[in-house]
Design an enzyme around this catalytic site. Structure first.
Site, short mmCIF file in Angstrom:
data_model
loop_
_atom_site.label_atom_id
_atom_site.label_comp_id
_atom_site.label_asym_id
_atom_site.label_seq_id
_atom_site.Cartn_x
_atom_site.Cartn_y
_atom_site.Cartn_z
CD1 TRP A 30 0.04 -1.21 3.24
CD2 TRP A 30 0.21 1.02 3.38
NE1 TRP A 30 0.68 -0.92 4.43
CE2 TRP A 30 0.78 0.45 4.55
CE3 TRP A 30 0.19 2.41 3.26
CZ2 TRP A 30 1.34 1.22 5.56
CZ3 TRP A 30 0.75 3.17 4.27
CH2 TRP A 30 1.31 2.59 5.40
CD1 TRP A 79 -3.50 5.78 -0.44
CD2 TRP A 79 -3.29 3.67 -1.20
NE1 TRP A 79 -3.50 5.83 -1.81
CE2 TRP A 79 -3.36 4.55 -2.30
CE3 TRP A 79 -3.16 2.31 -1.44
CZ2 TRP A 79 -3.31 4.09 -3.63
CZ3 TRP A 79 -3.10 1.85 -2.75
CH2 TRP A 79 -3.18 2.74 -3.83
#
Length: 480
Positions: free
Chosen positions: A363, A386
């Protein structure tokens, strides 16, 4: 003489530090250009350009109140104490006023500046301004920061009922000073200016921010809950860049929403309630930044997910970054980001989940890429989003809930209007084929559009297996 040091609070109205400094006597304003710091924080060139354009607007507005705006340069925040100390000596400044910012580097910078100034006999004052509540004041019964948004929101609602944050008065014009404003640079080395097309989408200045807020509150807010998930519709406020730069304040947003809903935030207009919730999500992620400093250090909020076996796949990452995944909704969203500096919120989740689950790429790669391109890039919100999508964060999507880009596309862009706007090469496809051109028959699908880069079912299984093999939270507790 008193000084207001402007950062992400580029406005004249409802500005706590500016109002406080003005009440003490004559005021000058300072803005620091810190290019190496911006590069280190992955600030997007379009965002830096937006800041500078807003600083120019603010300089004119302050000029009408006879408040000069000075520009100083410091490559990084480490140099801020020396630069500000020198200015304070030069102007015989008695006090410096700032609106609080959050994040580890911001806190360290402000502590260092306060220490340097106080050694010179200059007082340093910081104020709550970009949040409704001081981080550390909204806590669980056991005195810890909330990790679940719905519980945090409930406490915020109770507080708002009893004490709604007031708007701060705008300073009046002061007597003219000998000091002249500096000219604001239009470009900074290391940041390529964006296209005029992109600039035109994001006009600078408080008047524009206010116009957007008023138009949204008057015409659109009631439809917000129903329309905000449809990227082809103008269902969102388009205020995020102005909020991130502090050209409009969350208090101004809250008051505008409450005004359309007879002062209610828990009943009445469902659109207004939903939008106020979004302001509280913004608040939540900034509190998380303070309560859990590891998220400022590129660490997962949930420590056990640090052990995830992310794939090192540079070619796949590049295809995602360059809108060449072969999945139209993903590629259309990425083109929107690259060309406008902004991406629709629903699509931010869809593309983040695709990168972290279907491609099983860390991520942090996505978080960094977004920051490097978003005009509204904000550490707390971007990191929060995220980590939510990749199931490593607070209140995150359970790891087994993985959005399918195809079903998201069919549900939220059913006629393919958004897809065709950003992928004109698919304009000839009908509304069923446009979501998945490879299924449209023909040997290669659409000639100048790539095949899907992954099998969605198999890649989903791969992600589930990677998450299942993680040590449990209990096992990790001893290693924190």
């Amino acid at each position: 003489m008193h000084l207001i040091w402007l950062r992400t609070d580029l406005r004249l109205h409802d500005n706590t530090a500016l109002a406080a400094a003005s009440q003490r006597g004559q005021v000058a304003a300072i803005y620091l250009i810190t290019p190496e710091q911006w590069l280190a924080h992955d600030d997007a060139p379009c965002k830096v350009d937006f800041w500078l354009r807003n600083v120019q607007h603010l300089s004119l507005a302050l000029g009408k109140l006879n408040i000069p705006l000075l520009i100083r340069h410091a490559a990084t925040w480490d140099q801020a104490p020396a630069v500000l100390s020198e200015l304070c000596r030069e102007l015989s400044v008695k006090s410096v006023h700032v609106n609080e910012e959050y994040g580890i580097h911001e806190s360290q910078r402000d502590a260092a500046v306060a220490q340097a100034l106080e050694a010179d006999g200059v007082t340093f004052h910081s104020y709550l301004d970009q949040l409704f509540f001081q981080p550390g004041s909204v806590l669980t019964k056991t005195g810890t920061y909330f990790q679940v948004f719905s519980q945090f929101r409930k406490v915020c609602y109770n507080r708002l009922h009893s004490a709604l944050p007031r708007l701060v008065a705008t300073p009046k014009a002061q007597a003219k000073l000998e000091l002249k404003s500096d000219s604001v640079p239009t470009m900074v080395q290391g940041f390529e200016p964006p296209s005029e097309t992109l600039r035109a989408l994001w006009p600078a200045g408080e008047d524009e921010a206010r116009r957007r807020l008023d138009a949204f509150a008057d015409q659109q807010i009631s439809y917000y809950k129903d329309e905000r998930d449809f990227p082809a519709k103008p269902g969102t406020s388009q205020l995020s860049a102005y909020l991130a730069a502090g050209v409009v304040s969350p208090r101004q947003c809250l008051h505008a929403a409450l005004q359309t809903n007879q002062g209610e935030f828990e009943s009445g207009d469902i659109g207004a309630i939903t939008w106020i919730n979004e302001l509280l999500w913004r608040e939540f992620y900034k509190h998380i930044l303070v309560g859990y400093p590891r998220v400022s250090r590129h660490r997962a909020f949930r420590p056990e997910t640090e052990a995830l076996a992310w794939r090192d796949a540079p070619a796949d990452l590049a295809a995602w970054q360059q809108a060449r995944t072969g999945l139209p909704i993903i590629d259309a969203a990425m083109r929107q980001l690259l060309e406008t500096g902004w991406m629709h919120n629903r699509l931010r989740m869809v593309v983040a989940m695709f990168l972290t689950k279907n491609l099983l790429i860390d991520w942090r790669e996505g978080e960094r890429f977004f920051m490097r391109h978003l005009i509204d890039g904000d550490l707390a919100a971007n990191n929060g989003g995220w980590q939510w999508s990749s199931s490593t964060g607070t209140d995150s999507a359970p790891y087994f809930r993985i959005f399918s880009p195809l079903s998201q596309s069919e549900k939220f862009d059913s006629d393919g209007v958004f897809i065709k706007r950003w992928l004109p090469e698919l304009a000839a496809l009908n509304k069923k084929e446009v979501h998945n051109p490879a299924a449209a028959g023909g040997l290669f699908g659409v000639a100048d559009y790539p095949r899907a880069m992954v099998d969605l079912k198999q890649s989903r299984e791969r992600a589930l297996a990677a998450f299942r093999s993680l040590p449990s939270r209990l096992e990790m507790a001893g290693h924190e």
